[in-house]
Scaffold this motif. Structure first.
Motif, PDB file in Angstrom:
ATOM      1  N   UNK A 183       0.822  -1.217   0.000  1.00  0.00           N
ATOM      2  CA  UNK A 183       0.000   0.000   0.000  1.00  0.00           C
ATOM      3  C   UNK A 183       0.857   1.270   0.000  1.00  0.00           C
ATOM      4  N   UNK A 184       2.123   1.142   0.376  1.00  0.00           N
ATOM      5  CA  UNK A 184       3.001   2.313   0.432  1.00  0.00           C
ATOM      6  C   UNK A 184       3.795   2.527  -0.851  1.00  0.00           C
ATOM      7  N   UNK A 185       3.713   1.587  -1.776  1.00  0.00           N
ATOM      8  CA  UNK A 185       4.563   1.641  -2.967  1.00  0.00           C
ATOM      9  C   UNK A 185       4.310   2.891  -3.788  1.00  0.00           C
ATOM     10  N   UNK A 186       3.052   3.202  -4.050  1.00  0.00           N
ATOM     11  CA  UNK A 186       2.746   4.349  -4.905  1.00  0.00           C
ATOM     12  C   UNK A 186       3.282   5.636  -4.298  1.00  0.00           C
ATOM     13  N   UNK A 187       3.121   5.783  -2.993  1.00  0.00           N
ATOM     14  CA  UNK A 187       3.614   7.003  -2.335  1.00  0.00           C
ATOM     15  C   UNK A 187       5.126   7.146  -2.514  1.00  0.00           C
ATOM     16  N   UNK A 188       5.847   6.051  -2.376  1.00  0.00           N
ATOM     17  CA  UNK A 188       7.303   6.103  -2.536  1.00  0.00           C
ATOM     18  C   UNK A 188       7.672   6.408  -3.978  1.00  0.00           C
ATOM     19  N   UNK A 189       7.029   5.712  -4.917  1.00  0.00           N
ATOM     20  CA  UNK A 189       7.372   5.895  -6.324  1.00  0.00           C
ATOM     21  C   UNK A 189       7.021   7.280  -6.843  1.00  0.00           C
ATOM     22  N   UNK A 190       6.026   7.908  -6.241  1.00  0.00           N
ATOM     23  CA  UNK A 190       5.631   9.238  -6.690  1.00  0.00           C
ATOM     24  C   UNK A 190       6.444  10.346  -6.039  1.00  0.00           C
ATOM     25  N   UNK A 191       7.349   9.978  -5.146  1.00  0.00           N
ATOM     26  CA  UNK A 191       8.238  10.952  -4.519  1.00  0.00           C
ATOM     27  C   UNK A 191       9.547  10.978  -5.297  1.00  0.00           C
ATOM     28  N   UNK A 192       9.888  12.093  -5.911  1.00  0.00           N
ATOM     29  CA  UNK A 192      11.112  12.137  -6.731  1.00  0.00           C
ATOM     30  C   UNK A 192      12.338  11.646  -5.962  1.00  0.00           C
ATOM     31  N   UNK A 193      13.150  10.878  -6.690  1.00  0.00           N
ATOM     32  CA  UNK A 193      14.389  10.397  -6.101  1.00  0.00           C
ATOM     33  C   UNK A 193      14.255   9.141  -5.278  1.00  0.00           C
ATOM     34  N   UNK A 194      13.099   8.472  -5.348  1.00  0.00           N
ATOM     35  CA  UNK A 194      12.881   7.271  -4.543  1.00  0.00           C
ATOM     36  C   UNK A 194      12.257   6.166  -5.394  1.00  0.00           C
ATOM     37  N   UNK A 195      12.493   4.928  -4.980  1.00  0.00           N
ATOM     38  CA  UNK A 195      12.001   3.777  -5.738  1.00  0.00           C
ATOM     39  C   UNK A 195      11.791   2.604  -4.786  1.00  0.00           C
ATOM     40  N   UNK A 196      11.167   1.566  -5.312  1.00  0.00           N
ATOM     41  CA  UNK A 196      10.924   0.332  -4.557  1.00  0.00           C
ATOM     42  C   UNK A 196      11.538  -0.832  -5.317  1.00  0.00           C
TER      43      UNK A 196
END
Length: 540
Positions: A280-293
């Motif tokens: 459930x947290x993946x989208x939030x991380x991926x939509x934050x520039x400079x971060x990935x999963x």
């Protein structure tokens, strides 16, 4: 390291190409590089093409230097630097920085050389390991067979309270047959001994070590600081036996139990890598520039446990009805957000070299489920299914099954219980409940722990003497093709007869800054099977 110039880089000579790579790895910015190329007579357009190609190449080239802060999923004052007493993923990640085993496990959980360069066996019962020469402990002592004998024998001492004692007890004799050679004799044949020795607890320590307030291993990092329940700080070992590794200067490792707190720490820049990300947290991380999963597919599963030694699971038709009620694709999509693989009620997942792909997929089939349910005679009586946050996603799975069950007249009552005390008070103590099984290093260990007739964790109380015989036969078999066939037969038996339903295998998710490179999938756990530290580097 000299790079072979290709594409636009081929316009540069070997010496110029090397200088360009070196400058970029040291942190030269775009303006600096363009000025360097212009001084060599390059037109702006040509220089821009060369710069782009060089940036792509450098991104794939391990860069030395830098420091990262990493968060695991747990922390405790019981955190340890004693390999024998590791119990949590935080221990595994920390000890992998400071120690090595005789072997290490790759992306298919196949053993590869580490402190042992080779091994051979006689009937899978007598094993000889030859050690790597020139390896040093952090205090400068050279690794010898004496250290290996001490490290392995220590697990058999009841006073040590090793968590790997049950795996070490079959080693009836461990002796040095030379300064760089160790012979291990087992009570019964086990073709997986190199796999066992590649697991967390069997790290090699210096002979005579009893004090673990710090770590003195052969690993890629030296222990600069260790505060149980607080943090550890690892510094690069300049004498590490793997040439060129590790890449980072320093790794600080902490534990943050709350998943949202880990995500917040990552996105704020307080940490550069963390494990245990919820889908459930993946989208939030991926939509934050400079971060990935980073996703690691693995054998991690939450399973429906149907006790076969009591009603209604004692009725085979009821068991089949429940297994056909799994809407596996919906669970993968809606619960795991597609971060997983559809399961087939076989405990060996597709990342494992012994996975049997030829087993026909059990479908979500309401007609078959209704047929078997009606034949079972269970009727409309409310049947509690016990679930808990302790078994990840079990509450969501139970609710999906409750909804599909209503369509065939099955009345499932979802009974949620707290995570605290679940494993001691509820796990496989009810007719219908859920379990959760972490990835295991081998098919043998997984099946021995959860499916052998006399196993303490035989969740569904399934007992089959033929299965037990096949388990022992596979353990002793050194011909991998024959072992693969035996394990295939065993997976079919579990699929057809046991009371375990495995709808999906859940991926392990790590959040990281996009500057962090080198992550790979080792399905023993997240964070590269908790062995990330010697593989990753920071992009400038």
């Amino acid at each position: 390291m000299t790079k072979q110039a290709t594409g636009p880089l081929g316009l540069l000579g070997a010496a110029d190409s090397t200088r360009l790579f070196d400058a970029m790895q040291r942190g030269a910015n775009r303006r600096d590089v363009m000025r360097m190329l212009a001084a060599g007579g390059m037109a702006a357009a040509t220089a821009g093409g060369i710069l782009g190609a060089a940036q792509e190449a450098v991104a794939q080239t391990p860069r030395r230097g830098g420091r990262i802060r990493v968060a695991g999923t747990s922390t405790s004052t019981a955190d340890t630097l004693d390999p024998a007493k590791q119990s949590l993923s935080t221990d595994y990640a920390r000890c992998n920085m400071f120690y090595n085993g005789l072997t290490t496990l790759d992306g298919s959980l196949t053993p590869q050389p580490a402190l042992a360069v080779s091994w051979e066996n006689e009937g899978a019962k007598v094993w000889t390991f030859r050690l790597r020469s020139g390896v040093e402990f952090h205090d400068g002592k050279t690794l010898t067979a004496e250290d290996v004998v001490y490290s392995l024998n220590r697990h058999k001492d009841a006073a040590v309270a090793s968590r790997a004692r049950s795996l070490a007890m079959p080693m009836t004799e461990i002796v040095a047959t030379g300064p760089d050679e160790v012979r291990i004799t087992l009570d019964t044949p086990n073709a997986d001994l190199p796999v066992v020795l590649g697991t967390f607890h069997f790290h090699i320590i210096k002979a005579g070590t009893t004090d673990f307030t710090t770590a003195n291993g052969t690993g890629p990092y030296r222990c600069r600081e260790f505060q149980p329940g607080v943090r550890s700080i690892a510094q690069r070992n300049p004498n590490y036996w793997q040439e060129g590794k590790p890449y980072l200067d320093e790794v600080e490792f902490i534990g943050i139990a709350d998943e949202q707190a880990r995500v917040n720490a990552l996105l704020s820049g307080d940490i550069q890598l963390c494990g245990g990300i919820d889908p459930r947290s993946v989208r939030r991380i991926q939509q934050t520039p400079g971060h990935a999963v980073f996703e690691t597919k693995s054998g991690y599963y939450t399973d429906l446990v149907i006790r076969l030694d009591q009603a209604p699971g004692s009725n085979p038709d009821f068991v089949l009805a429940m297994k056909h009620l799994f809407d596996r694709q919906q669970m993968r999509t809606a619960i795991l957000r597609n971060y997983g693989v559809v399961g087939n009620d076989q405990p060996i997942d597709p990342t494992n070299r012994f996975f049997f792909p030829g087993l026909p997929q059990r479908p979500f089939d309401l007609d078959r489920a209704r047929f078997h349910f009606q034949r079972s005679g269970v009727g409309g009586t409310a049947l509690p299914v016990v679930c808990s946050p302790a078994a990840p996603n079990s509450i969501d799975m139970a609710q999906v099954m409750q909804q599909t069950g209503q369509r065939i007249g099955l009345n499932l009552e979802v009974r949620r219980v707290p995570a605290d005390g679940y494993w001691s008070n509820h796990w496989f103590k009810h007719p219908l409940s859920f379990g959760s099984v972490n990835p295991r290093p081998s098919a043998d260990i997984l099946m021995t722990l959860f499916f052998r007739s006399d196993a303490a964790w035989n969740e569904s109380a399934w007992r089959n003497p033929q299965f037990d015989q096949l388990l022992m036969a596979a353990r002793a078999e050194t011909d991998e093709a024959k072992r693969r066939q035996t394990y295939a037969d065993m997976q079919v038996m579990i699929h057809n007869e046991s009371g375990i339903g495995i709808p999906v295998f859940q991926s392990l998710l790590d959040g990281h800054t996009t500057r962090l490179k080198g992550l790979g999938a080792i399905p023993l756990g997240g964070l590269m099977g908790y062995d990330f530290a010697q593989h990753v580097w920071l992009e400038s």
